[in-house]
Scaffold this motif. Structure first.
Motif, PDB file in Angstrom:
ATOM      1  N   THR A 134       6.238   6.209  -4.366  1.00 55.63           N
ATOM      2  CA  THR A 134       4.787   6.191  -4.610  1.00 55.63           C
ATOM      3  C   THR A 134       4.440   5.277  -5.776  1.00 55.63           C
ATOM      4  N   GLU A 191      -4.445   6.764  -1.177  1.00 56.68           N
ATOM      5  CA  GLU A 191      -3.587   5.577  -1.116  1.00 56.68           C
ATOM      6  C   GLU A 191      -4.296   4.424  -1.805  1.00 56.68           C
ATOM      7  N   ARG A 216       0.856  -1.191   0.000  1.00 53.80           N
ATOM      8  CA  ARG A 216       0.000   0.000   0.000  1.00 53.80           C
ATOM      9  C   ARG A 216       0.887   1.234   0.000  1.00 53.80           C
ATOM     10  N   SER A 217       0.532   2.207  -0.845  1.00 53.06           N
ATOM     11  CA  SER A 217       1.289   3.457  -0.865  1.00 53.06           C
ATOM     12  C   SER A 217       0.432   4.565  -1.464  1.00 53.06           C
ATOM     13  N   THR A 218       0.925   5.794  -1.382  1.00 54.99           N
ATOM     14  CA  THR A 218       0.251   6.945  -1.991  1.00 54.99           C
ATOM     15  C   THR A 218       0.386   6.854  -3.515  1.00 54.99           C
TER      16      THR A 218
END
Length: 666
Positions: free
Chosen positions: A211, A230, A97-99
């Motif tokens: 990202t 996200e 999970r990330s922006t």
């Protein structure tokens, strides 16, 4: 602290046992009835709160610290309960999970994955005689293979010390687990997952930084934006999972919405502004500039110049993205605005003085501008035609090329906003004063008729309702007159000049964002404030604000704003304007909350419905819901504007077949 920590249920069970014991002792000791009844009620309370500590009318049992105890029902129900948190939804491995951030140079089928994430996530790969050499080389020269799995299921971690030993041992039948690499298929998801295309498959592209990168065209189905959203990434671990992701879930295959049957994976905002600018009749480039644009989309052979024998039009460069046998005709969004402004008496099609009628002949953009009518969500005719007639691969290639071209165009030409573009001409200023005078005069007449009781009733409405409706109609009518004139000037300054200003006019005329009413609010006047589809009413007794006279129901007292945003509003106008703004703010937050929960309940009630082979819709236990799916057996994603067959498109395709065959033979 030395205190023993008990589970809430143990704590509650202790209360039940203790009260039971006291009740038993009091009954045996012949205690007064009132004491026995009190203990009986207390026992009942403890048993009730053991099952449900949130029973209506019963105070919740609390811990010594004051925290309410979490008993049986609380453990099962709700978002954090056993069902939703541990059974229907749970934490998984092989996920990240990330922006998210935008990258217009990626394909819609790609997702940029940070190197740090790619090194953590693994993909299983079977070793066979076809890939044995490749995998052994990878093991020998890199540290990308983390584990090997023997045919008997034993796992072994790869390290520098045992590499040579494992190389000797590796043979067909083994399985290796390697880190992610370019081209691996992954699933990408944004929550809340409200429809099927909130989760789609993309190919991995390993990139620096931290990202996830996606093409902005993919935002619509995910309902994503780049203000800190996200997203989650999942790596399929089986060959079946990879095959399903590739064939069923790939982003380009989802370009048409299952809800409305129009494009949903669309290039919008910057891409629409860039495409509009590129396709303007005034856009032309010298050879070295044109070559730079063509190189962006992978073309190394430049076509012949089409303007004055030495310049290359933006239309020619755009046409390099289109299939050579594509033929289309339709009105652009700008075409509708030209008609609205009264600049077009009858449609001259490709001869239009403003060049707004789109005509594509044999893959060449002959006339027209590419705006939201070509590319937009639901109504994008060009995107729709490419997907339906040429397939998802062609659309994906077109989007990648156009995303690069439009970004390069905006970078090269610039796109700006300045106060000077909202300074009005004398014509607009004169018309503005006339419109305000007309509003005040007509509204004064209406007020007089209303007070005398001679106002004509609107069918189905009483006198007061008829008056309020007519006041709104007058406000709308005078604003439309002014909007028409401002729009006319903006169109002439953009579509009918040799060197247009690359400003917010392009953004509005192409429907990349906003609408002509924004021009009127900034350069004309705001007009009548509306709250709940009527003039604002809630305020002081017999007047809207304390600075109005009691009983004044005229235009100014009822929320008519004479100024625009460039001039600035008076304190009274600012106050009225904020009334309309507040409604928007409240509606946004309340509507989201209410509709979200309603949708959840609806989805849960419908999720077990299936279409059988006989086209009936049934529940999981075969109860009949519909004799025919949707009453017409037409799935919106496969339909064309609600119809199962587009006869005109088929006829046009058949008529163009000889030309298509000729171009192939040439």
């Amino acid at each position: 602290s030395g205190e023993r920590s008990e589970d809430d249920l143990t704590h509650k069970m202790g209360d039940i046992v203790r009260i039971n014991q006291r009740l038993f002792e009091n009954i045996n000791a012949g205690a007064p009835e009132i004491i026995v009844e009190d203990l009986w009620d207390l026992l009942q309370y403890h048993v009730t709160t053991y099952f449900d500590n949130n029973t209506a009318g019963v105070p919740p049992a609390k811990h010594r610290s004051g925290r309410a105890l979490r008993t049986l029902v609380q453990r099962l129900k709700g978002k954090r309960g056993r069902f939703r948190d541990n059974l229907t939804g749970k934490r998984v491995n092989f996920a990240a999970r990330s922006t998210i951030t935008p990258d217009p140079y990626l394909s819609i089928n790609e997702v940029g994955i940070p190197e740090a994430i790619a090194k953590e996530l693994t993909v299983p790969e079977f070793l066979s005689e076809w890939n044995e050499k490749h995998l052994k080389k990878m093991l020998k020269e890199t540290d990308r293979i983390l584990y090997i799995i023997r045919p008997n299921g034993q796992r072994k971690k790869v390290s520098e010390e045992n590499k040579s030993e494992i190389l000797e041992e590796l043979a067909p039948g083994f399985k290796i687990e390697r880190t992610l690499e370019n081209g691996d298929i992954v699933l990408f998801n944004r929550q809340p997952s409200l429809h099927r295309i909130s989760m789609m498959a993309h190919y991995a592209r390993i990139m620096p930084n931290k990202t996830f990168r996606i093409n902005p065209g993919v935002c619509k189905p995910y309902n994503a934006d780049f203000d800190g959203d996200e997203m989650n990434l999942h790596v399929p671990q089986t060959e079946e999972g990879k095959a399903e992701a590739r064939n069923l879930m790939l982003c380009s295959n989802q370009a048409i919405s299952p809800r409305h049957g129009g494009p949903v994976v669309v290039l919008d905002e910057d891409s629409v502004s860039g495409s509009f600018t590129l396709s303007l009749k005034s856009t032309k480039f010298e050879k070295h500039e044109a070559m730079r644009f063509l190189y962006e989309i992978g073309i190394t052979e430049i076509p012949d110049a089409d303007v004055e024998g030495k310049y290359y039009s933006g239309k020619l460069i755009f046409s390099q993205l289109l299939p050579k046998d594509l033929n289309l005709e339709y009105e652009s969004y700008a075409c509708g605005l030209v008609k609205k402004a009264g600049l077009c008496k009858s449609c001259a099609k490709e001869e239009c003085a403003f060049d707004t009628f789109v005509k594509i002949k044999n893959g060449l953009l002959v006339s027209g501008v590419i705006d939201s009518a070509s590319l937009g969500e639901r109504k994008g005719q060009l995107a729709d035609a490419l997907f339906r007639n040429y397939g998802p691969e062609t659309l994906e290639k077109f989007y990648l090329g156009l995303s690069r071209l439009s970004t390069a165009t905006i970078t090269r030409k610039g796109m700006t906003a300045g106060i000077d573009e909202y300074q009005t001409s004398e014509t607009v200023e004169t018309l503005r004063q006339e419109a305000i005078a007309e509003e005040l005069e007509e509204s004064a007449k209406l007020v007089e008729e209303y007070k005398k009781g001679t106002l004509e009733h609107i069918p189905g409405k009483n006198l007061a309702e008829s008056f309020e409706t007519r006041m709104l109609v007058i406000g709308s009518k005078v604003k439309n007159k002014l909007e028409k004139q401002i729009l006319k000037e903006k169109i002439e300054q953009t579509l009918n000049v040799e060197k247009p200003a690359y400003n917010t006019s392009i953004i509005v005329l192409s429907k990349a964002k906003g609408s002509p009413i924004n021009f009127t609010n900034m350069s004309g006047f705001w007009g009548q404030v509306s709250v709940r589809e009527g003039r604002p009413k809630r305020g002081f007794k017999n007047r809207l604000s304390s600075i109005n006279r009691k009983g004044d129901i005229g235009a100014i007292a009822g929320g008519f704003i004479q100024n625009n945003f460039i001039q600035g509003l008076t304190p009274r106008e600012f106050f009225y304007h904020s009334m309309g703004g507040r409604q928007g703010e409240v509606d946004t937050s309340v509507a989201t909350k209410v509709s979200g929960y309603l949708y959840r309940r609806l989805a849960n009630s419908l999720k077990d419905l299936v279409i059988n082979n006989d086209e009936t819709v049934r529940t999981a236990n075969k109860n009949l819901i519909q004799y025919t799916y949707g009453e017409d057996a037409v799935f919106p994603m496969k339909a064309v504007r609600g119809k199962s067959i587009d006869v005109k498109r088929i006829a046009d395709s058949v008529a163009a077949e000889p030309a298509r065959q000729k171009s192939k033979s040439d």
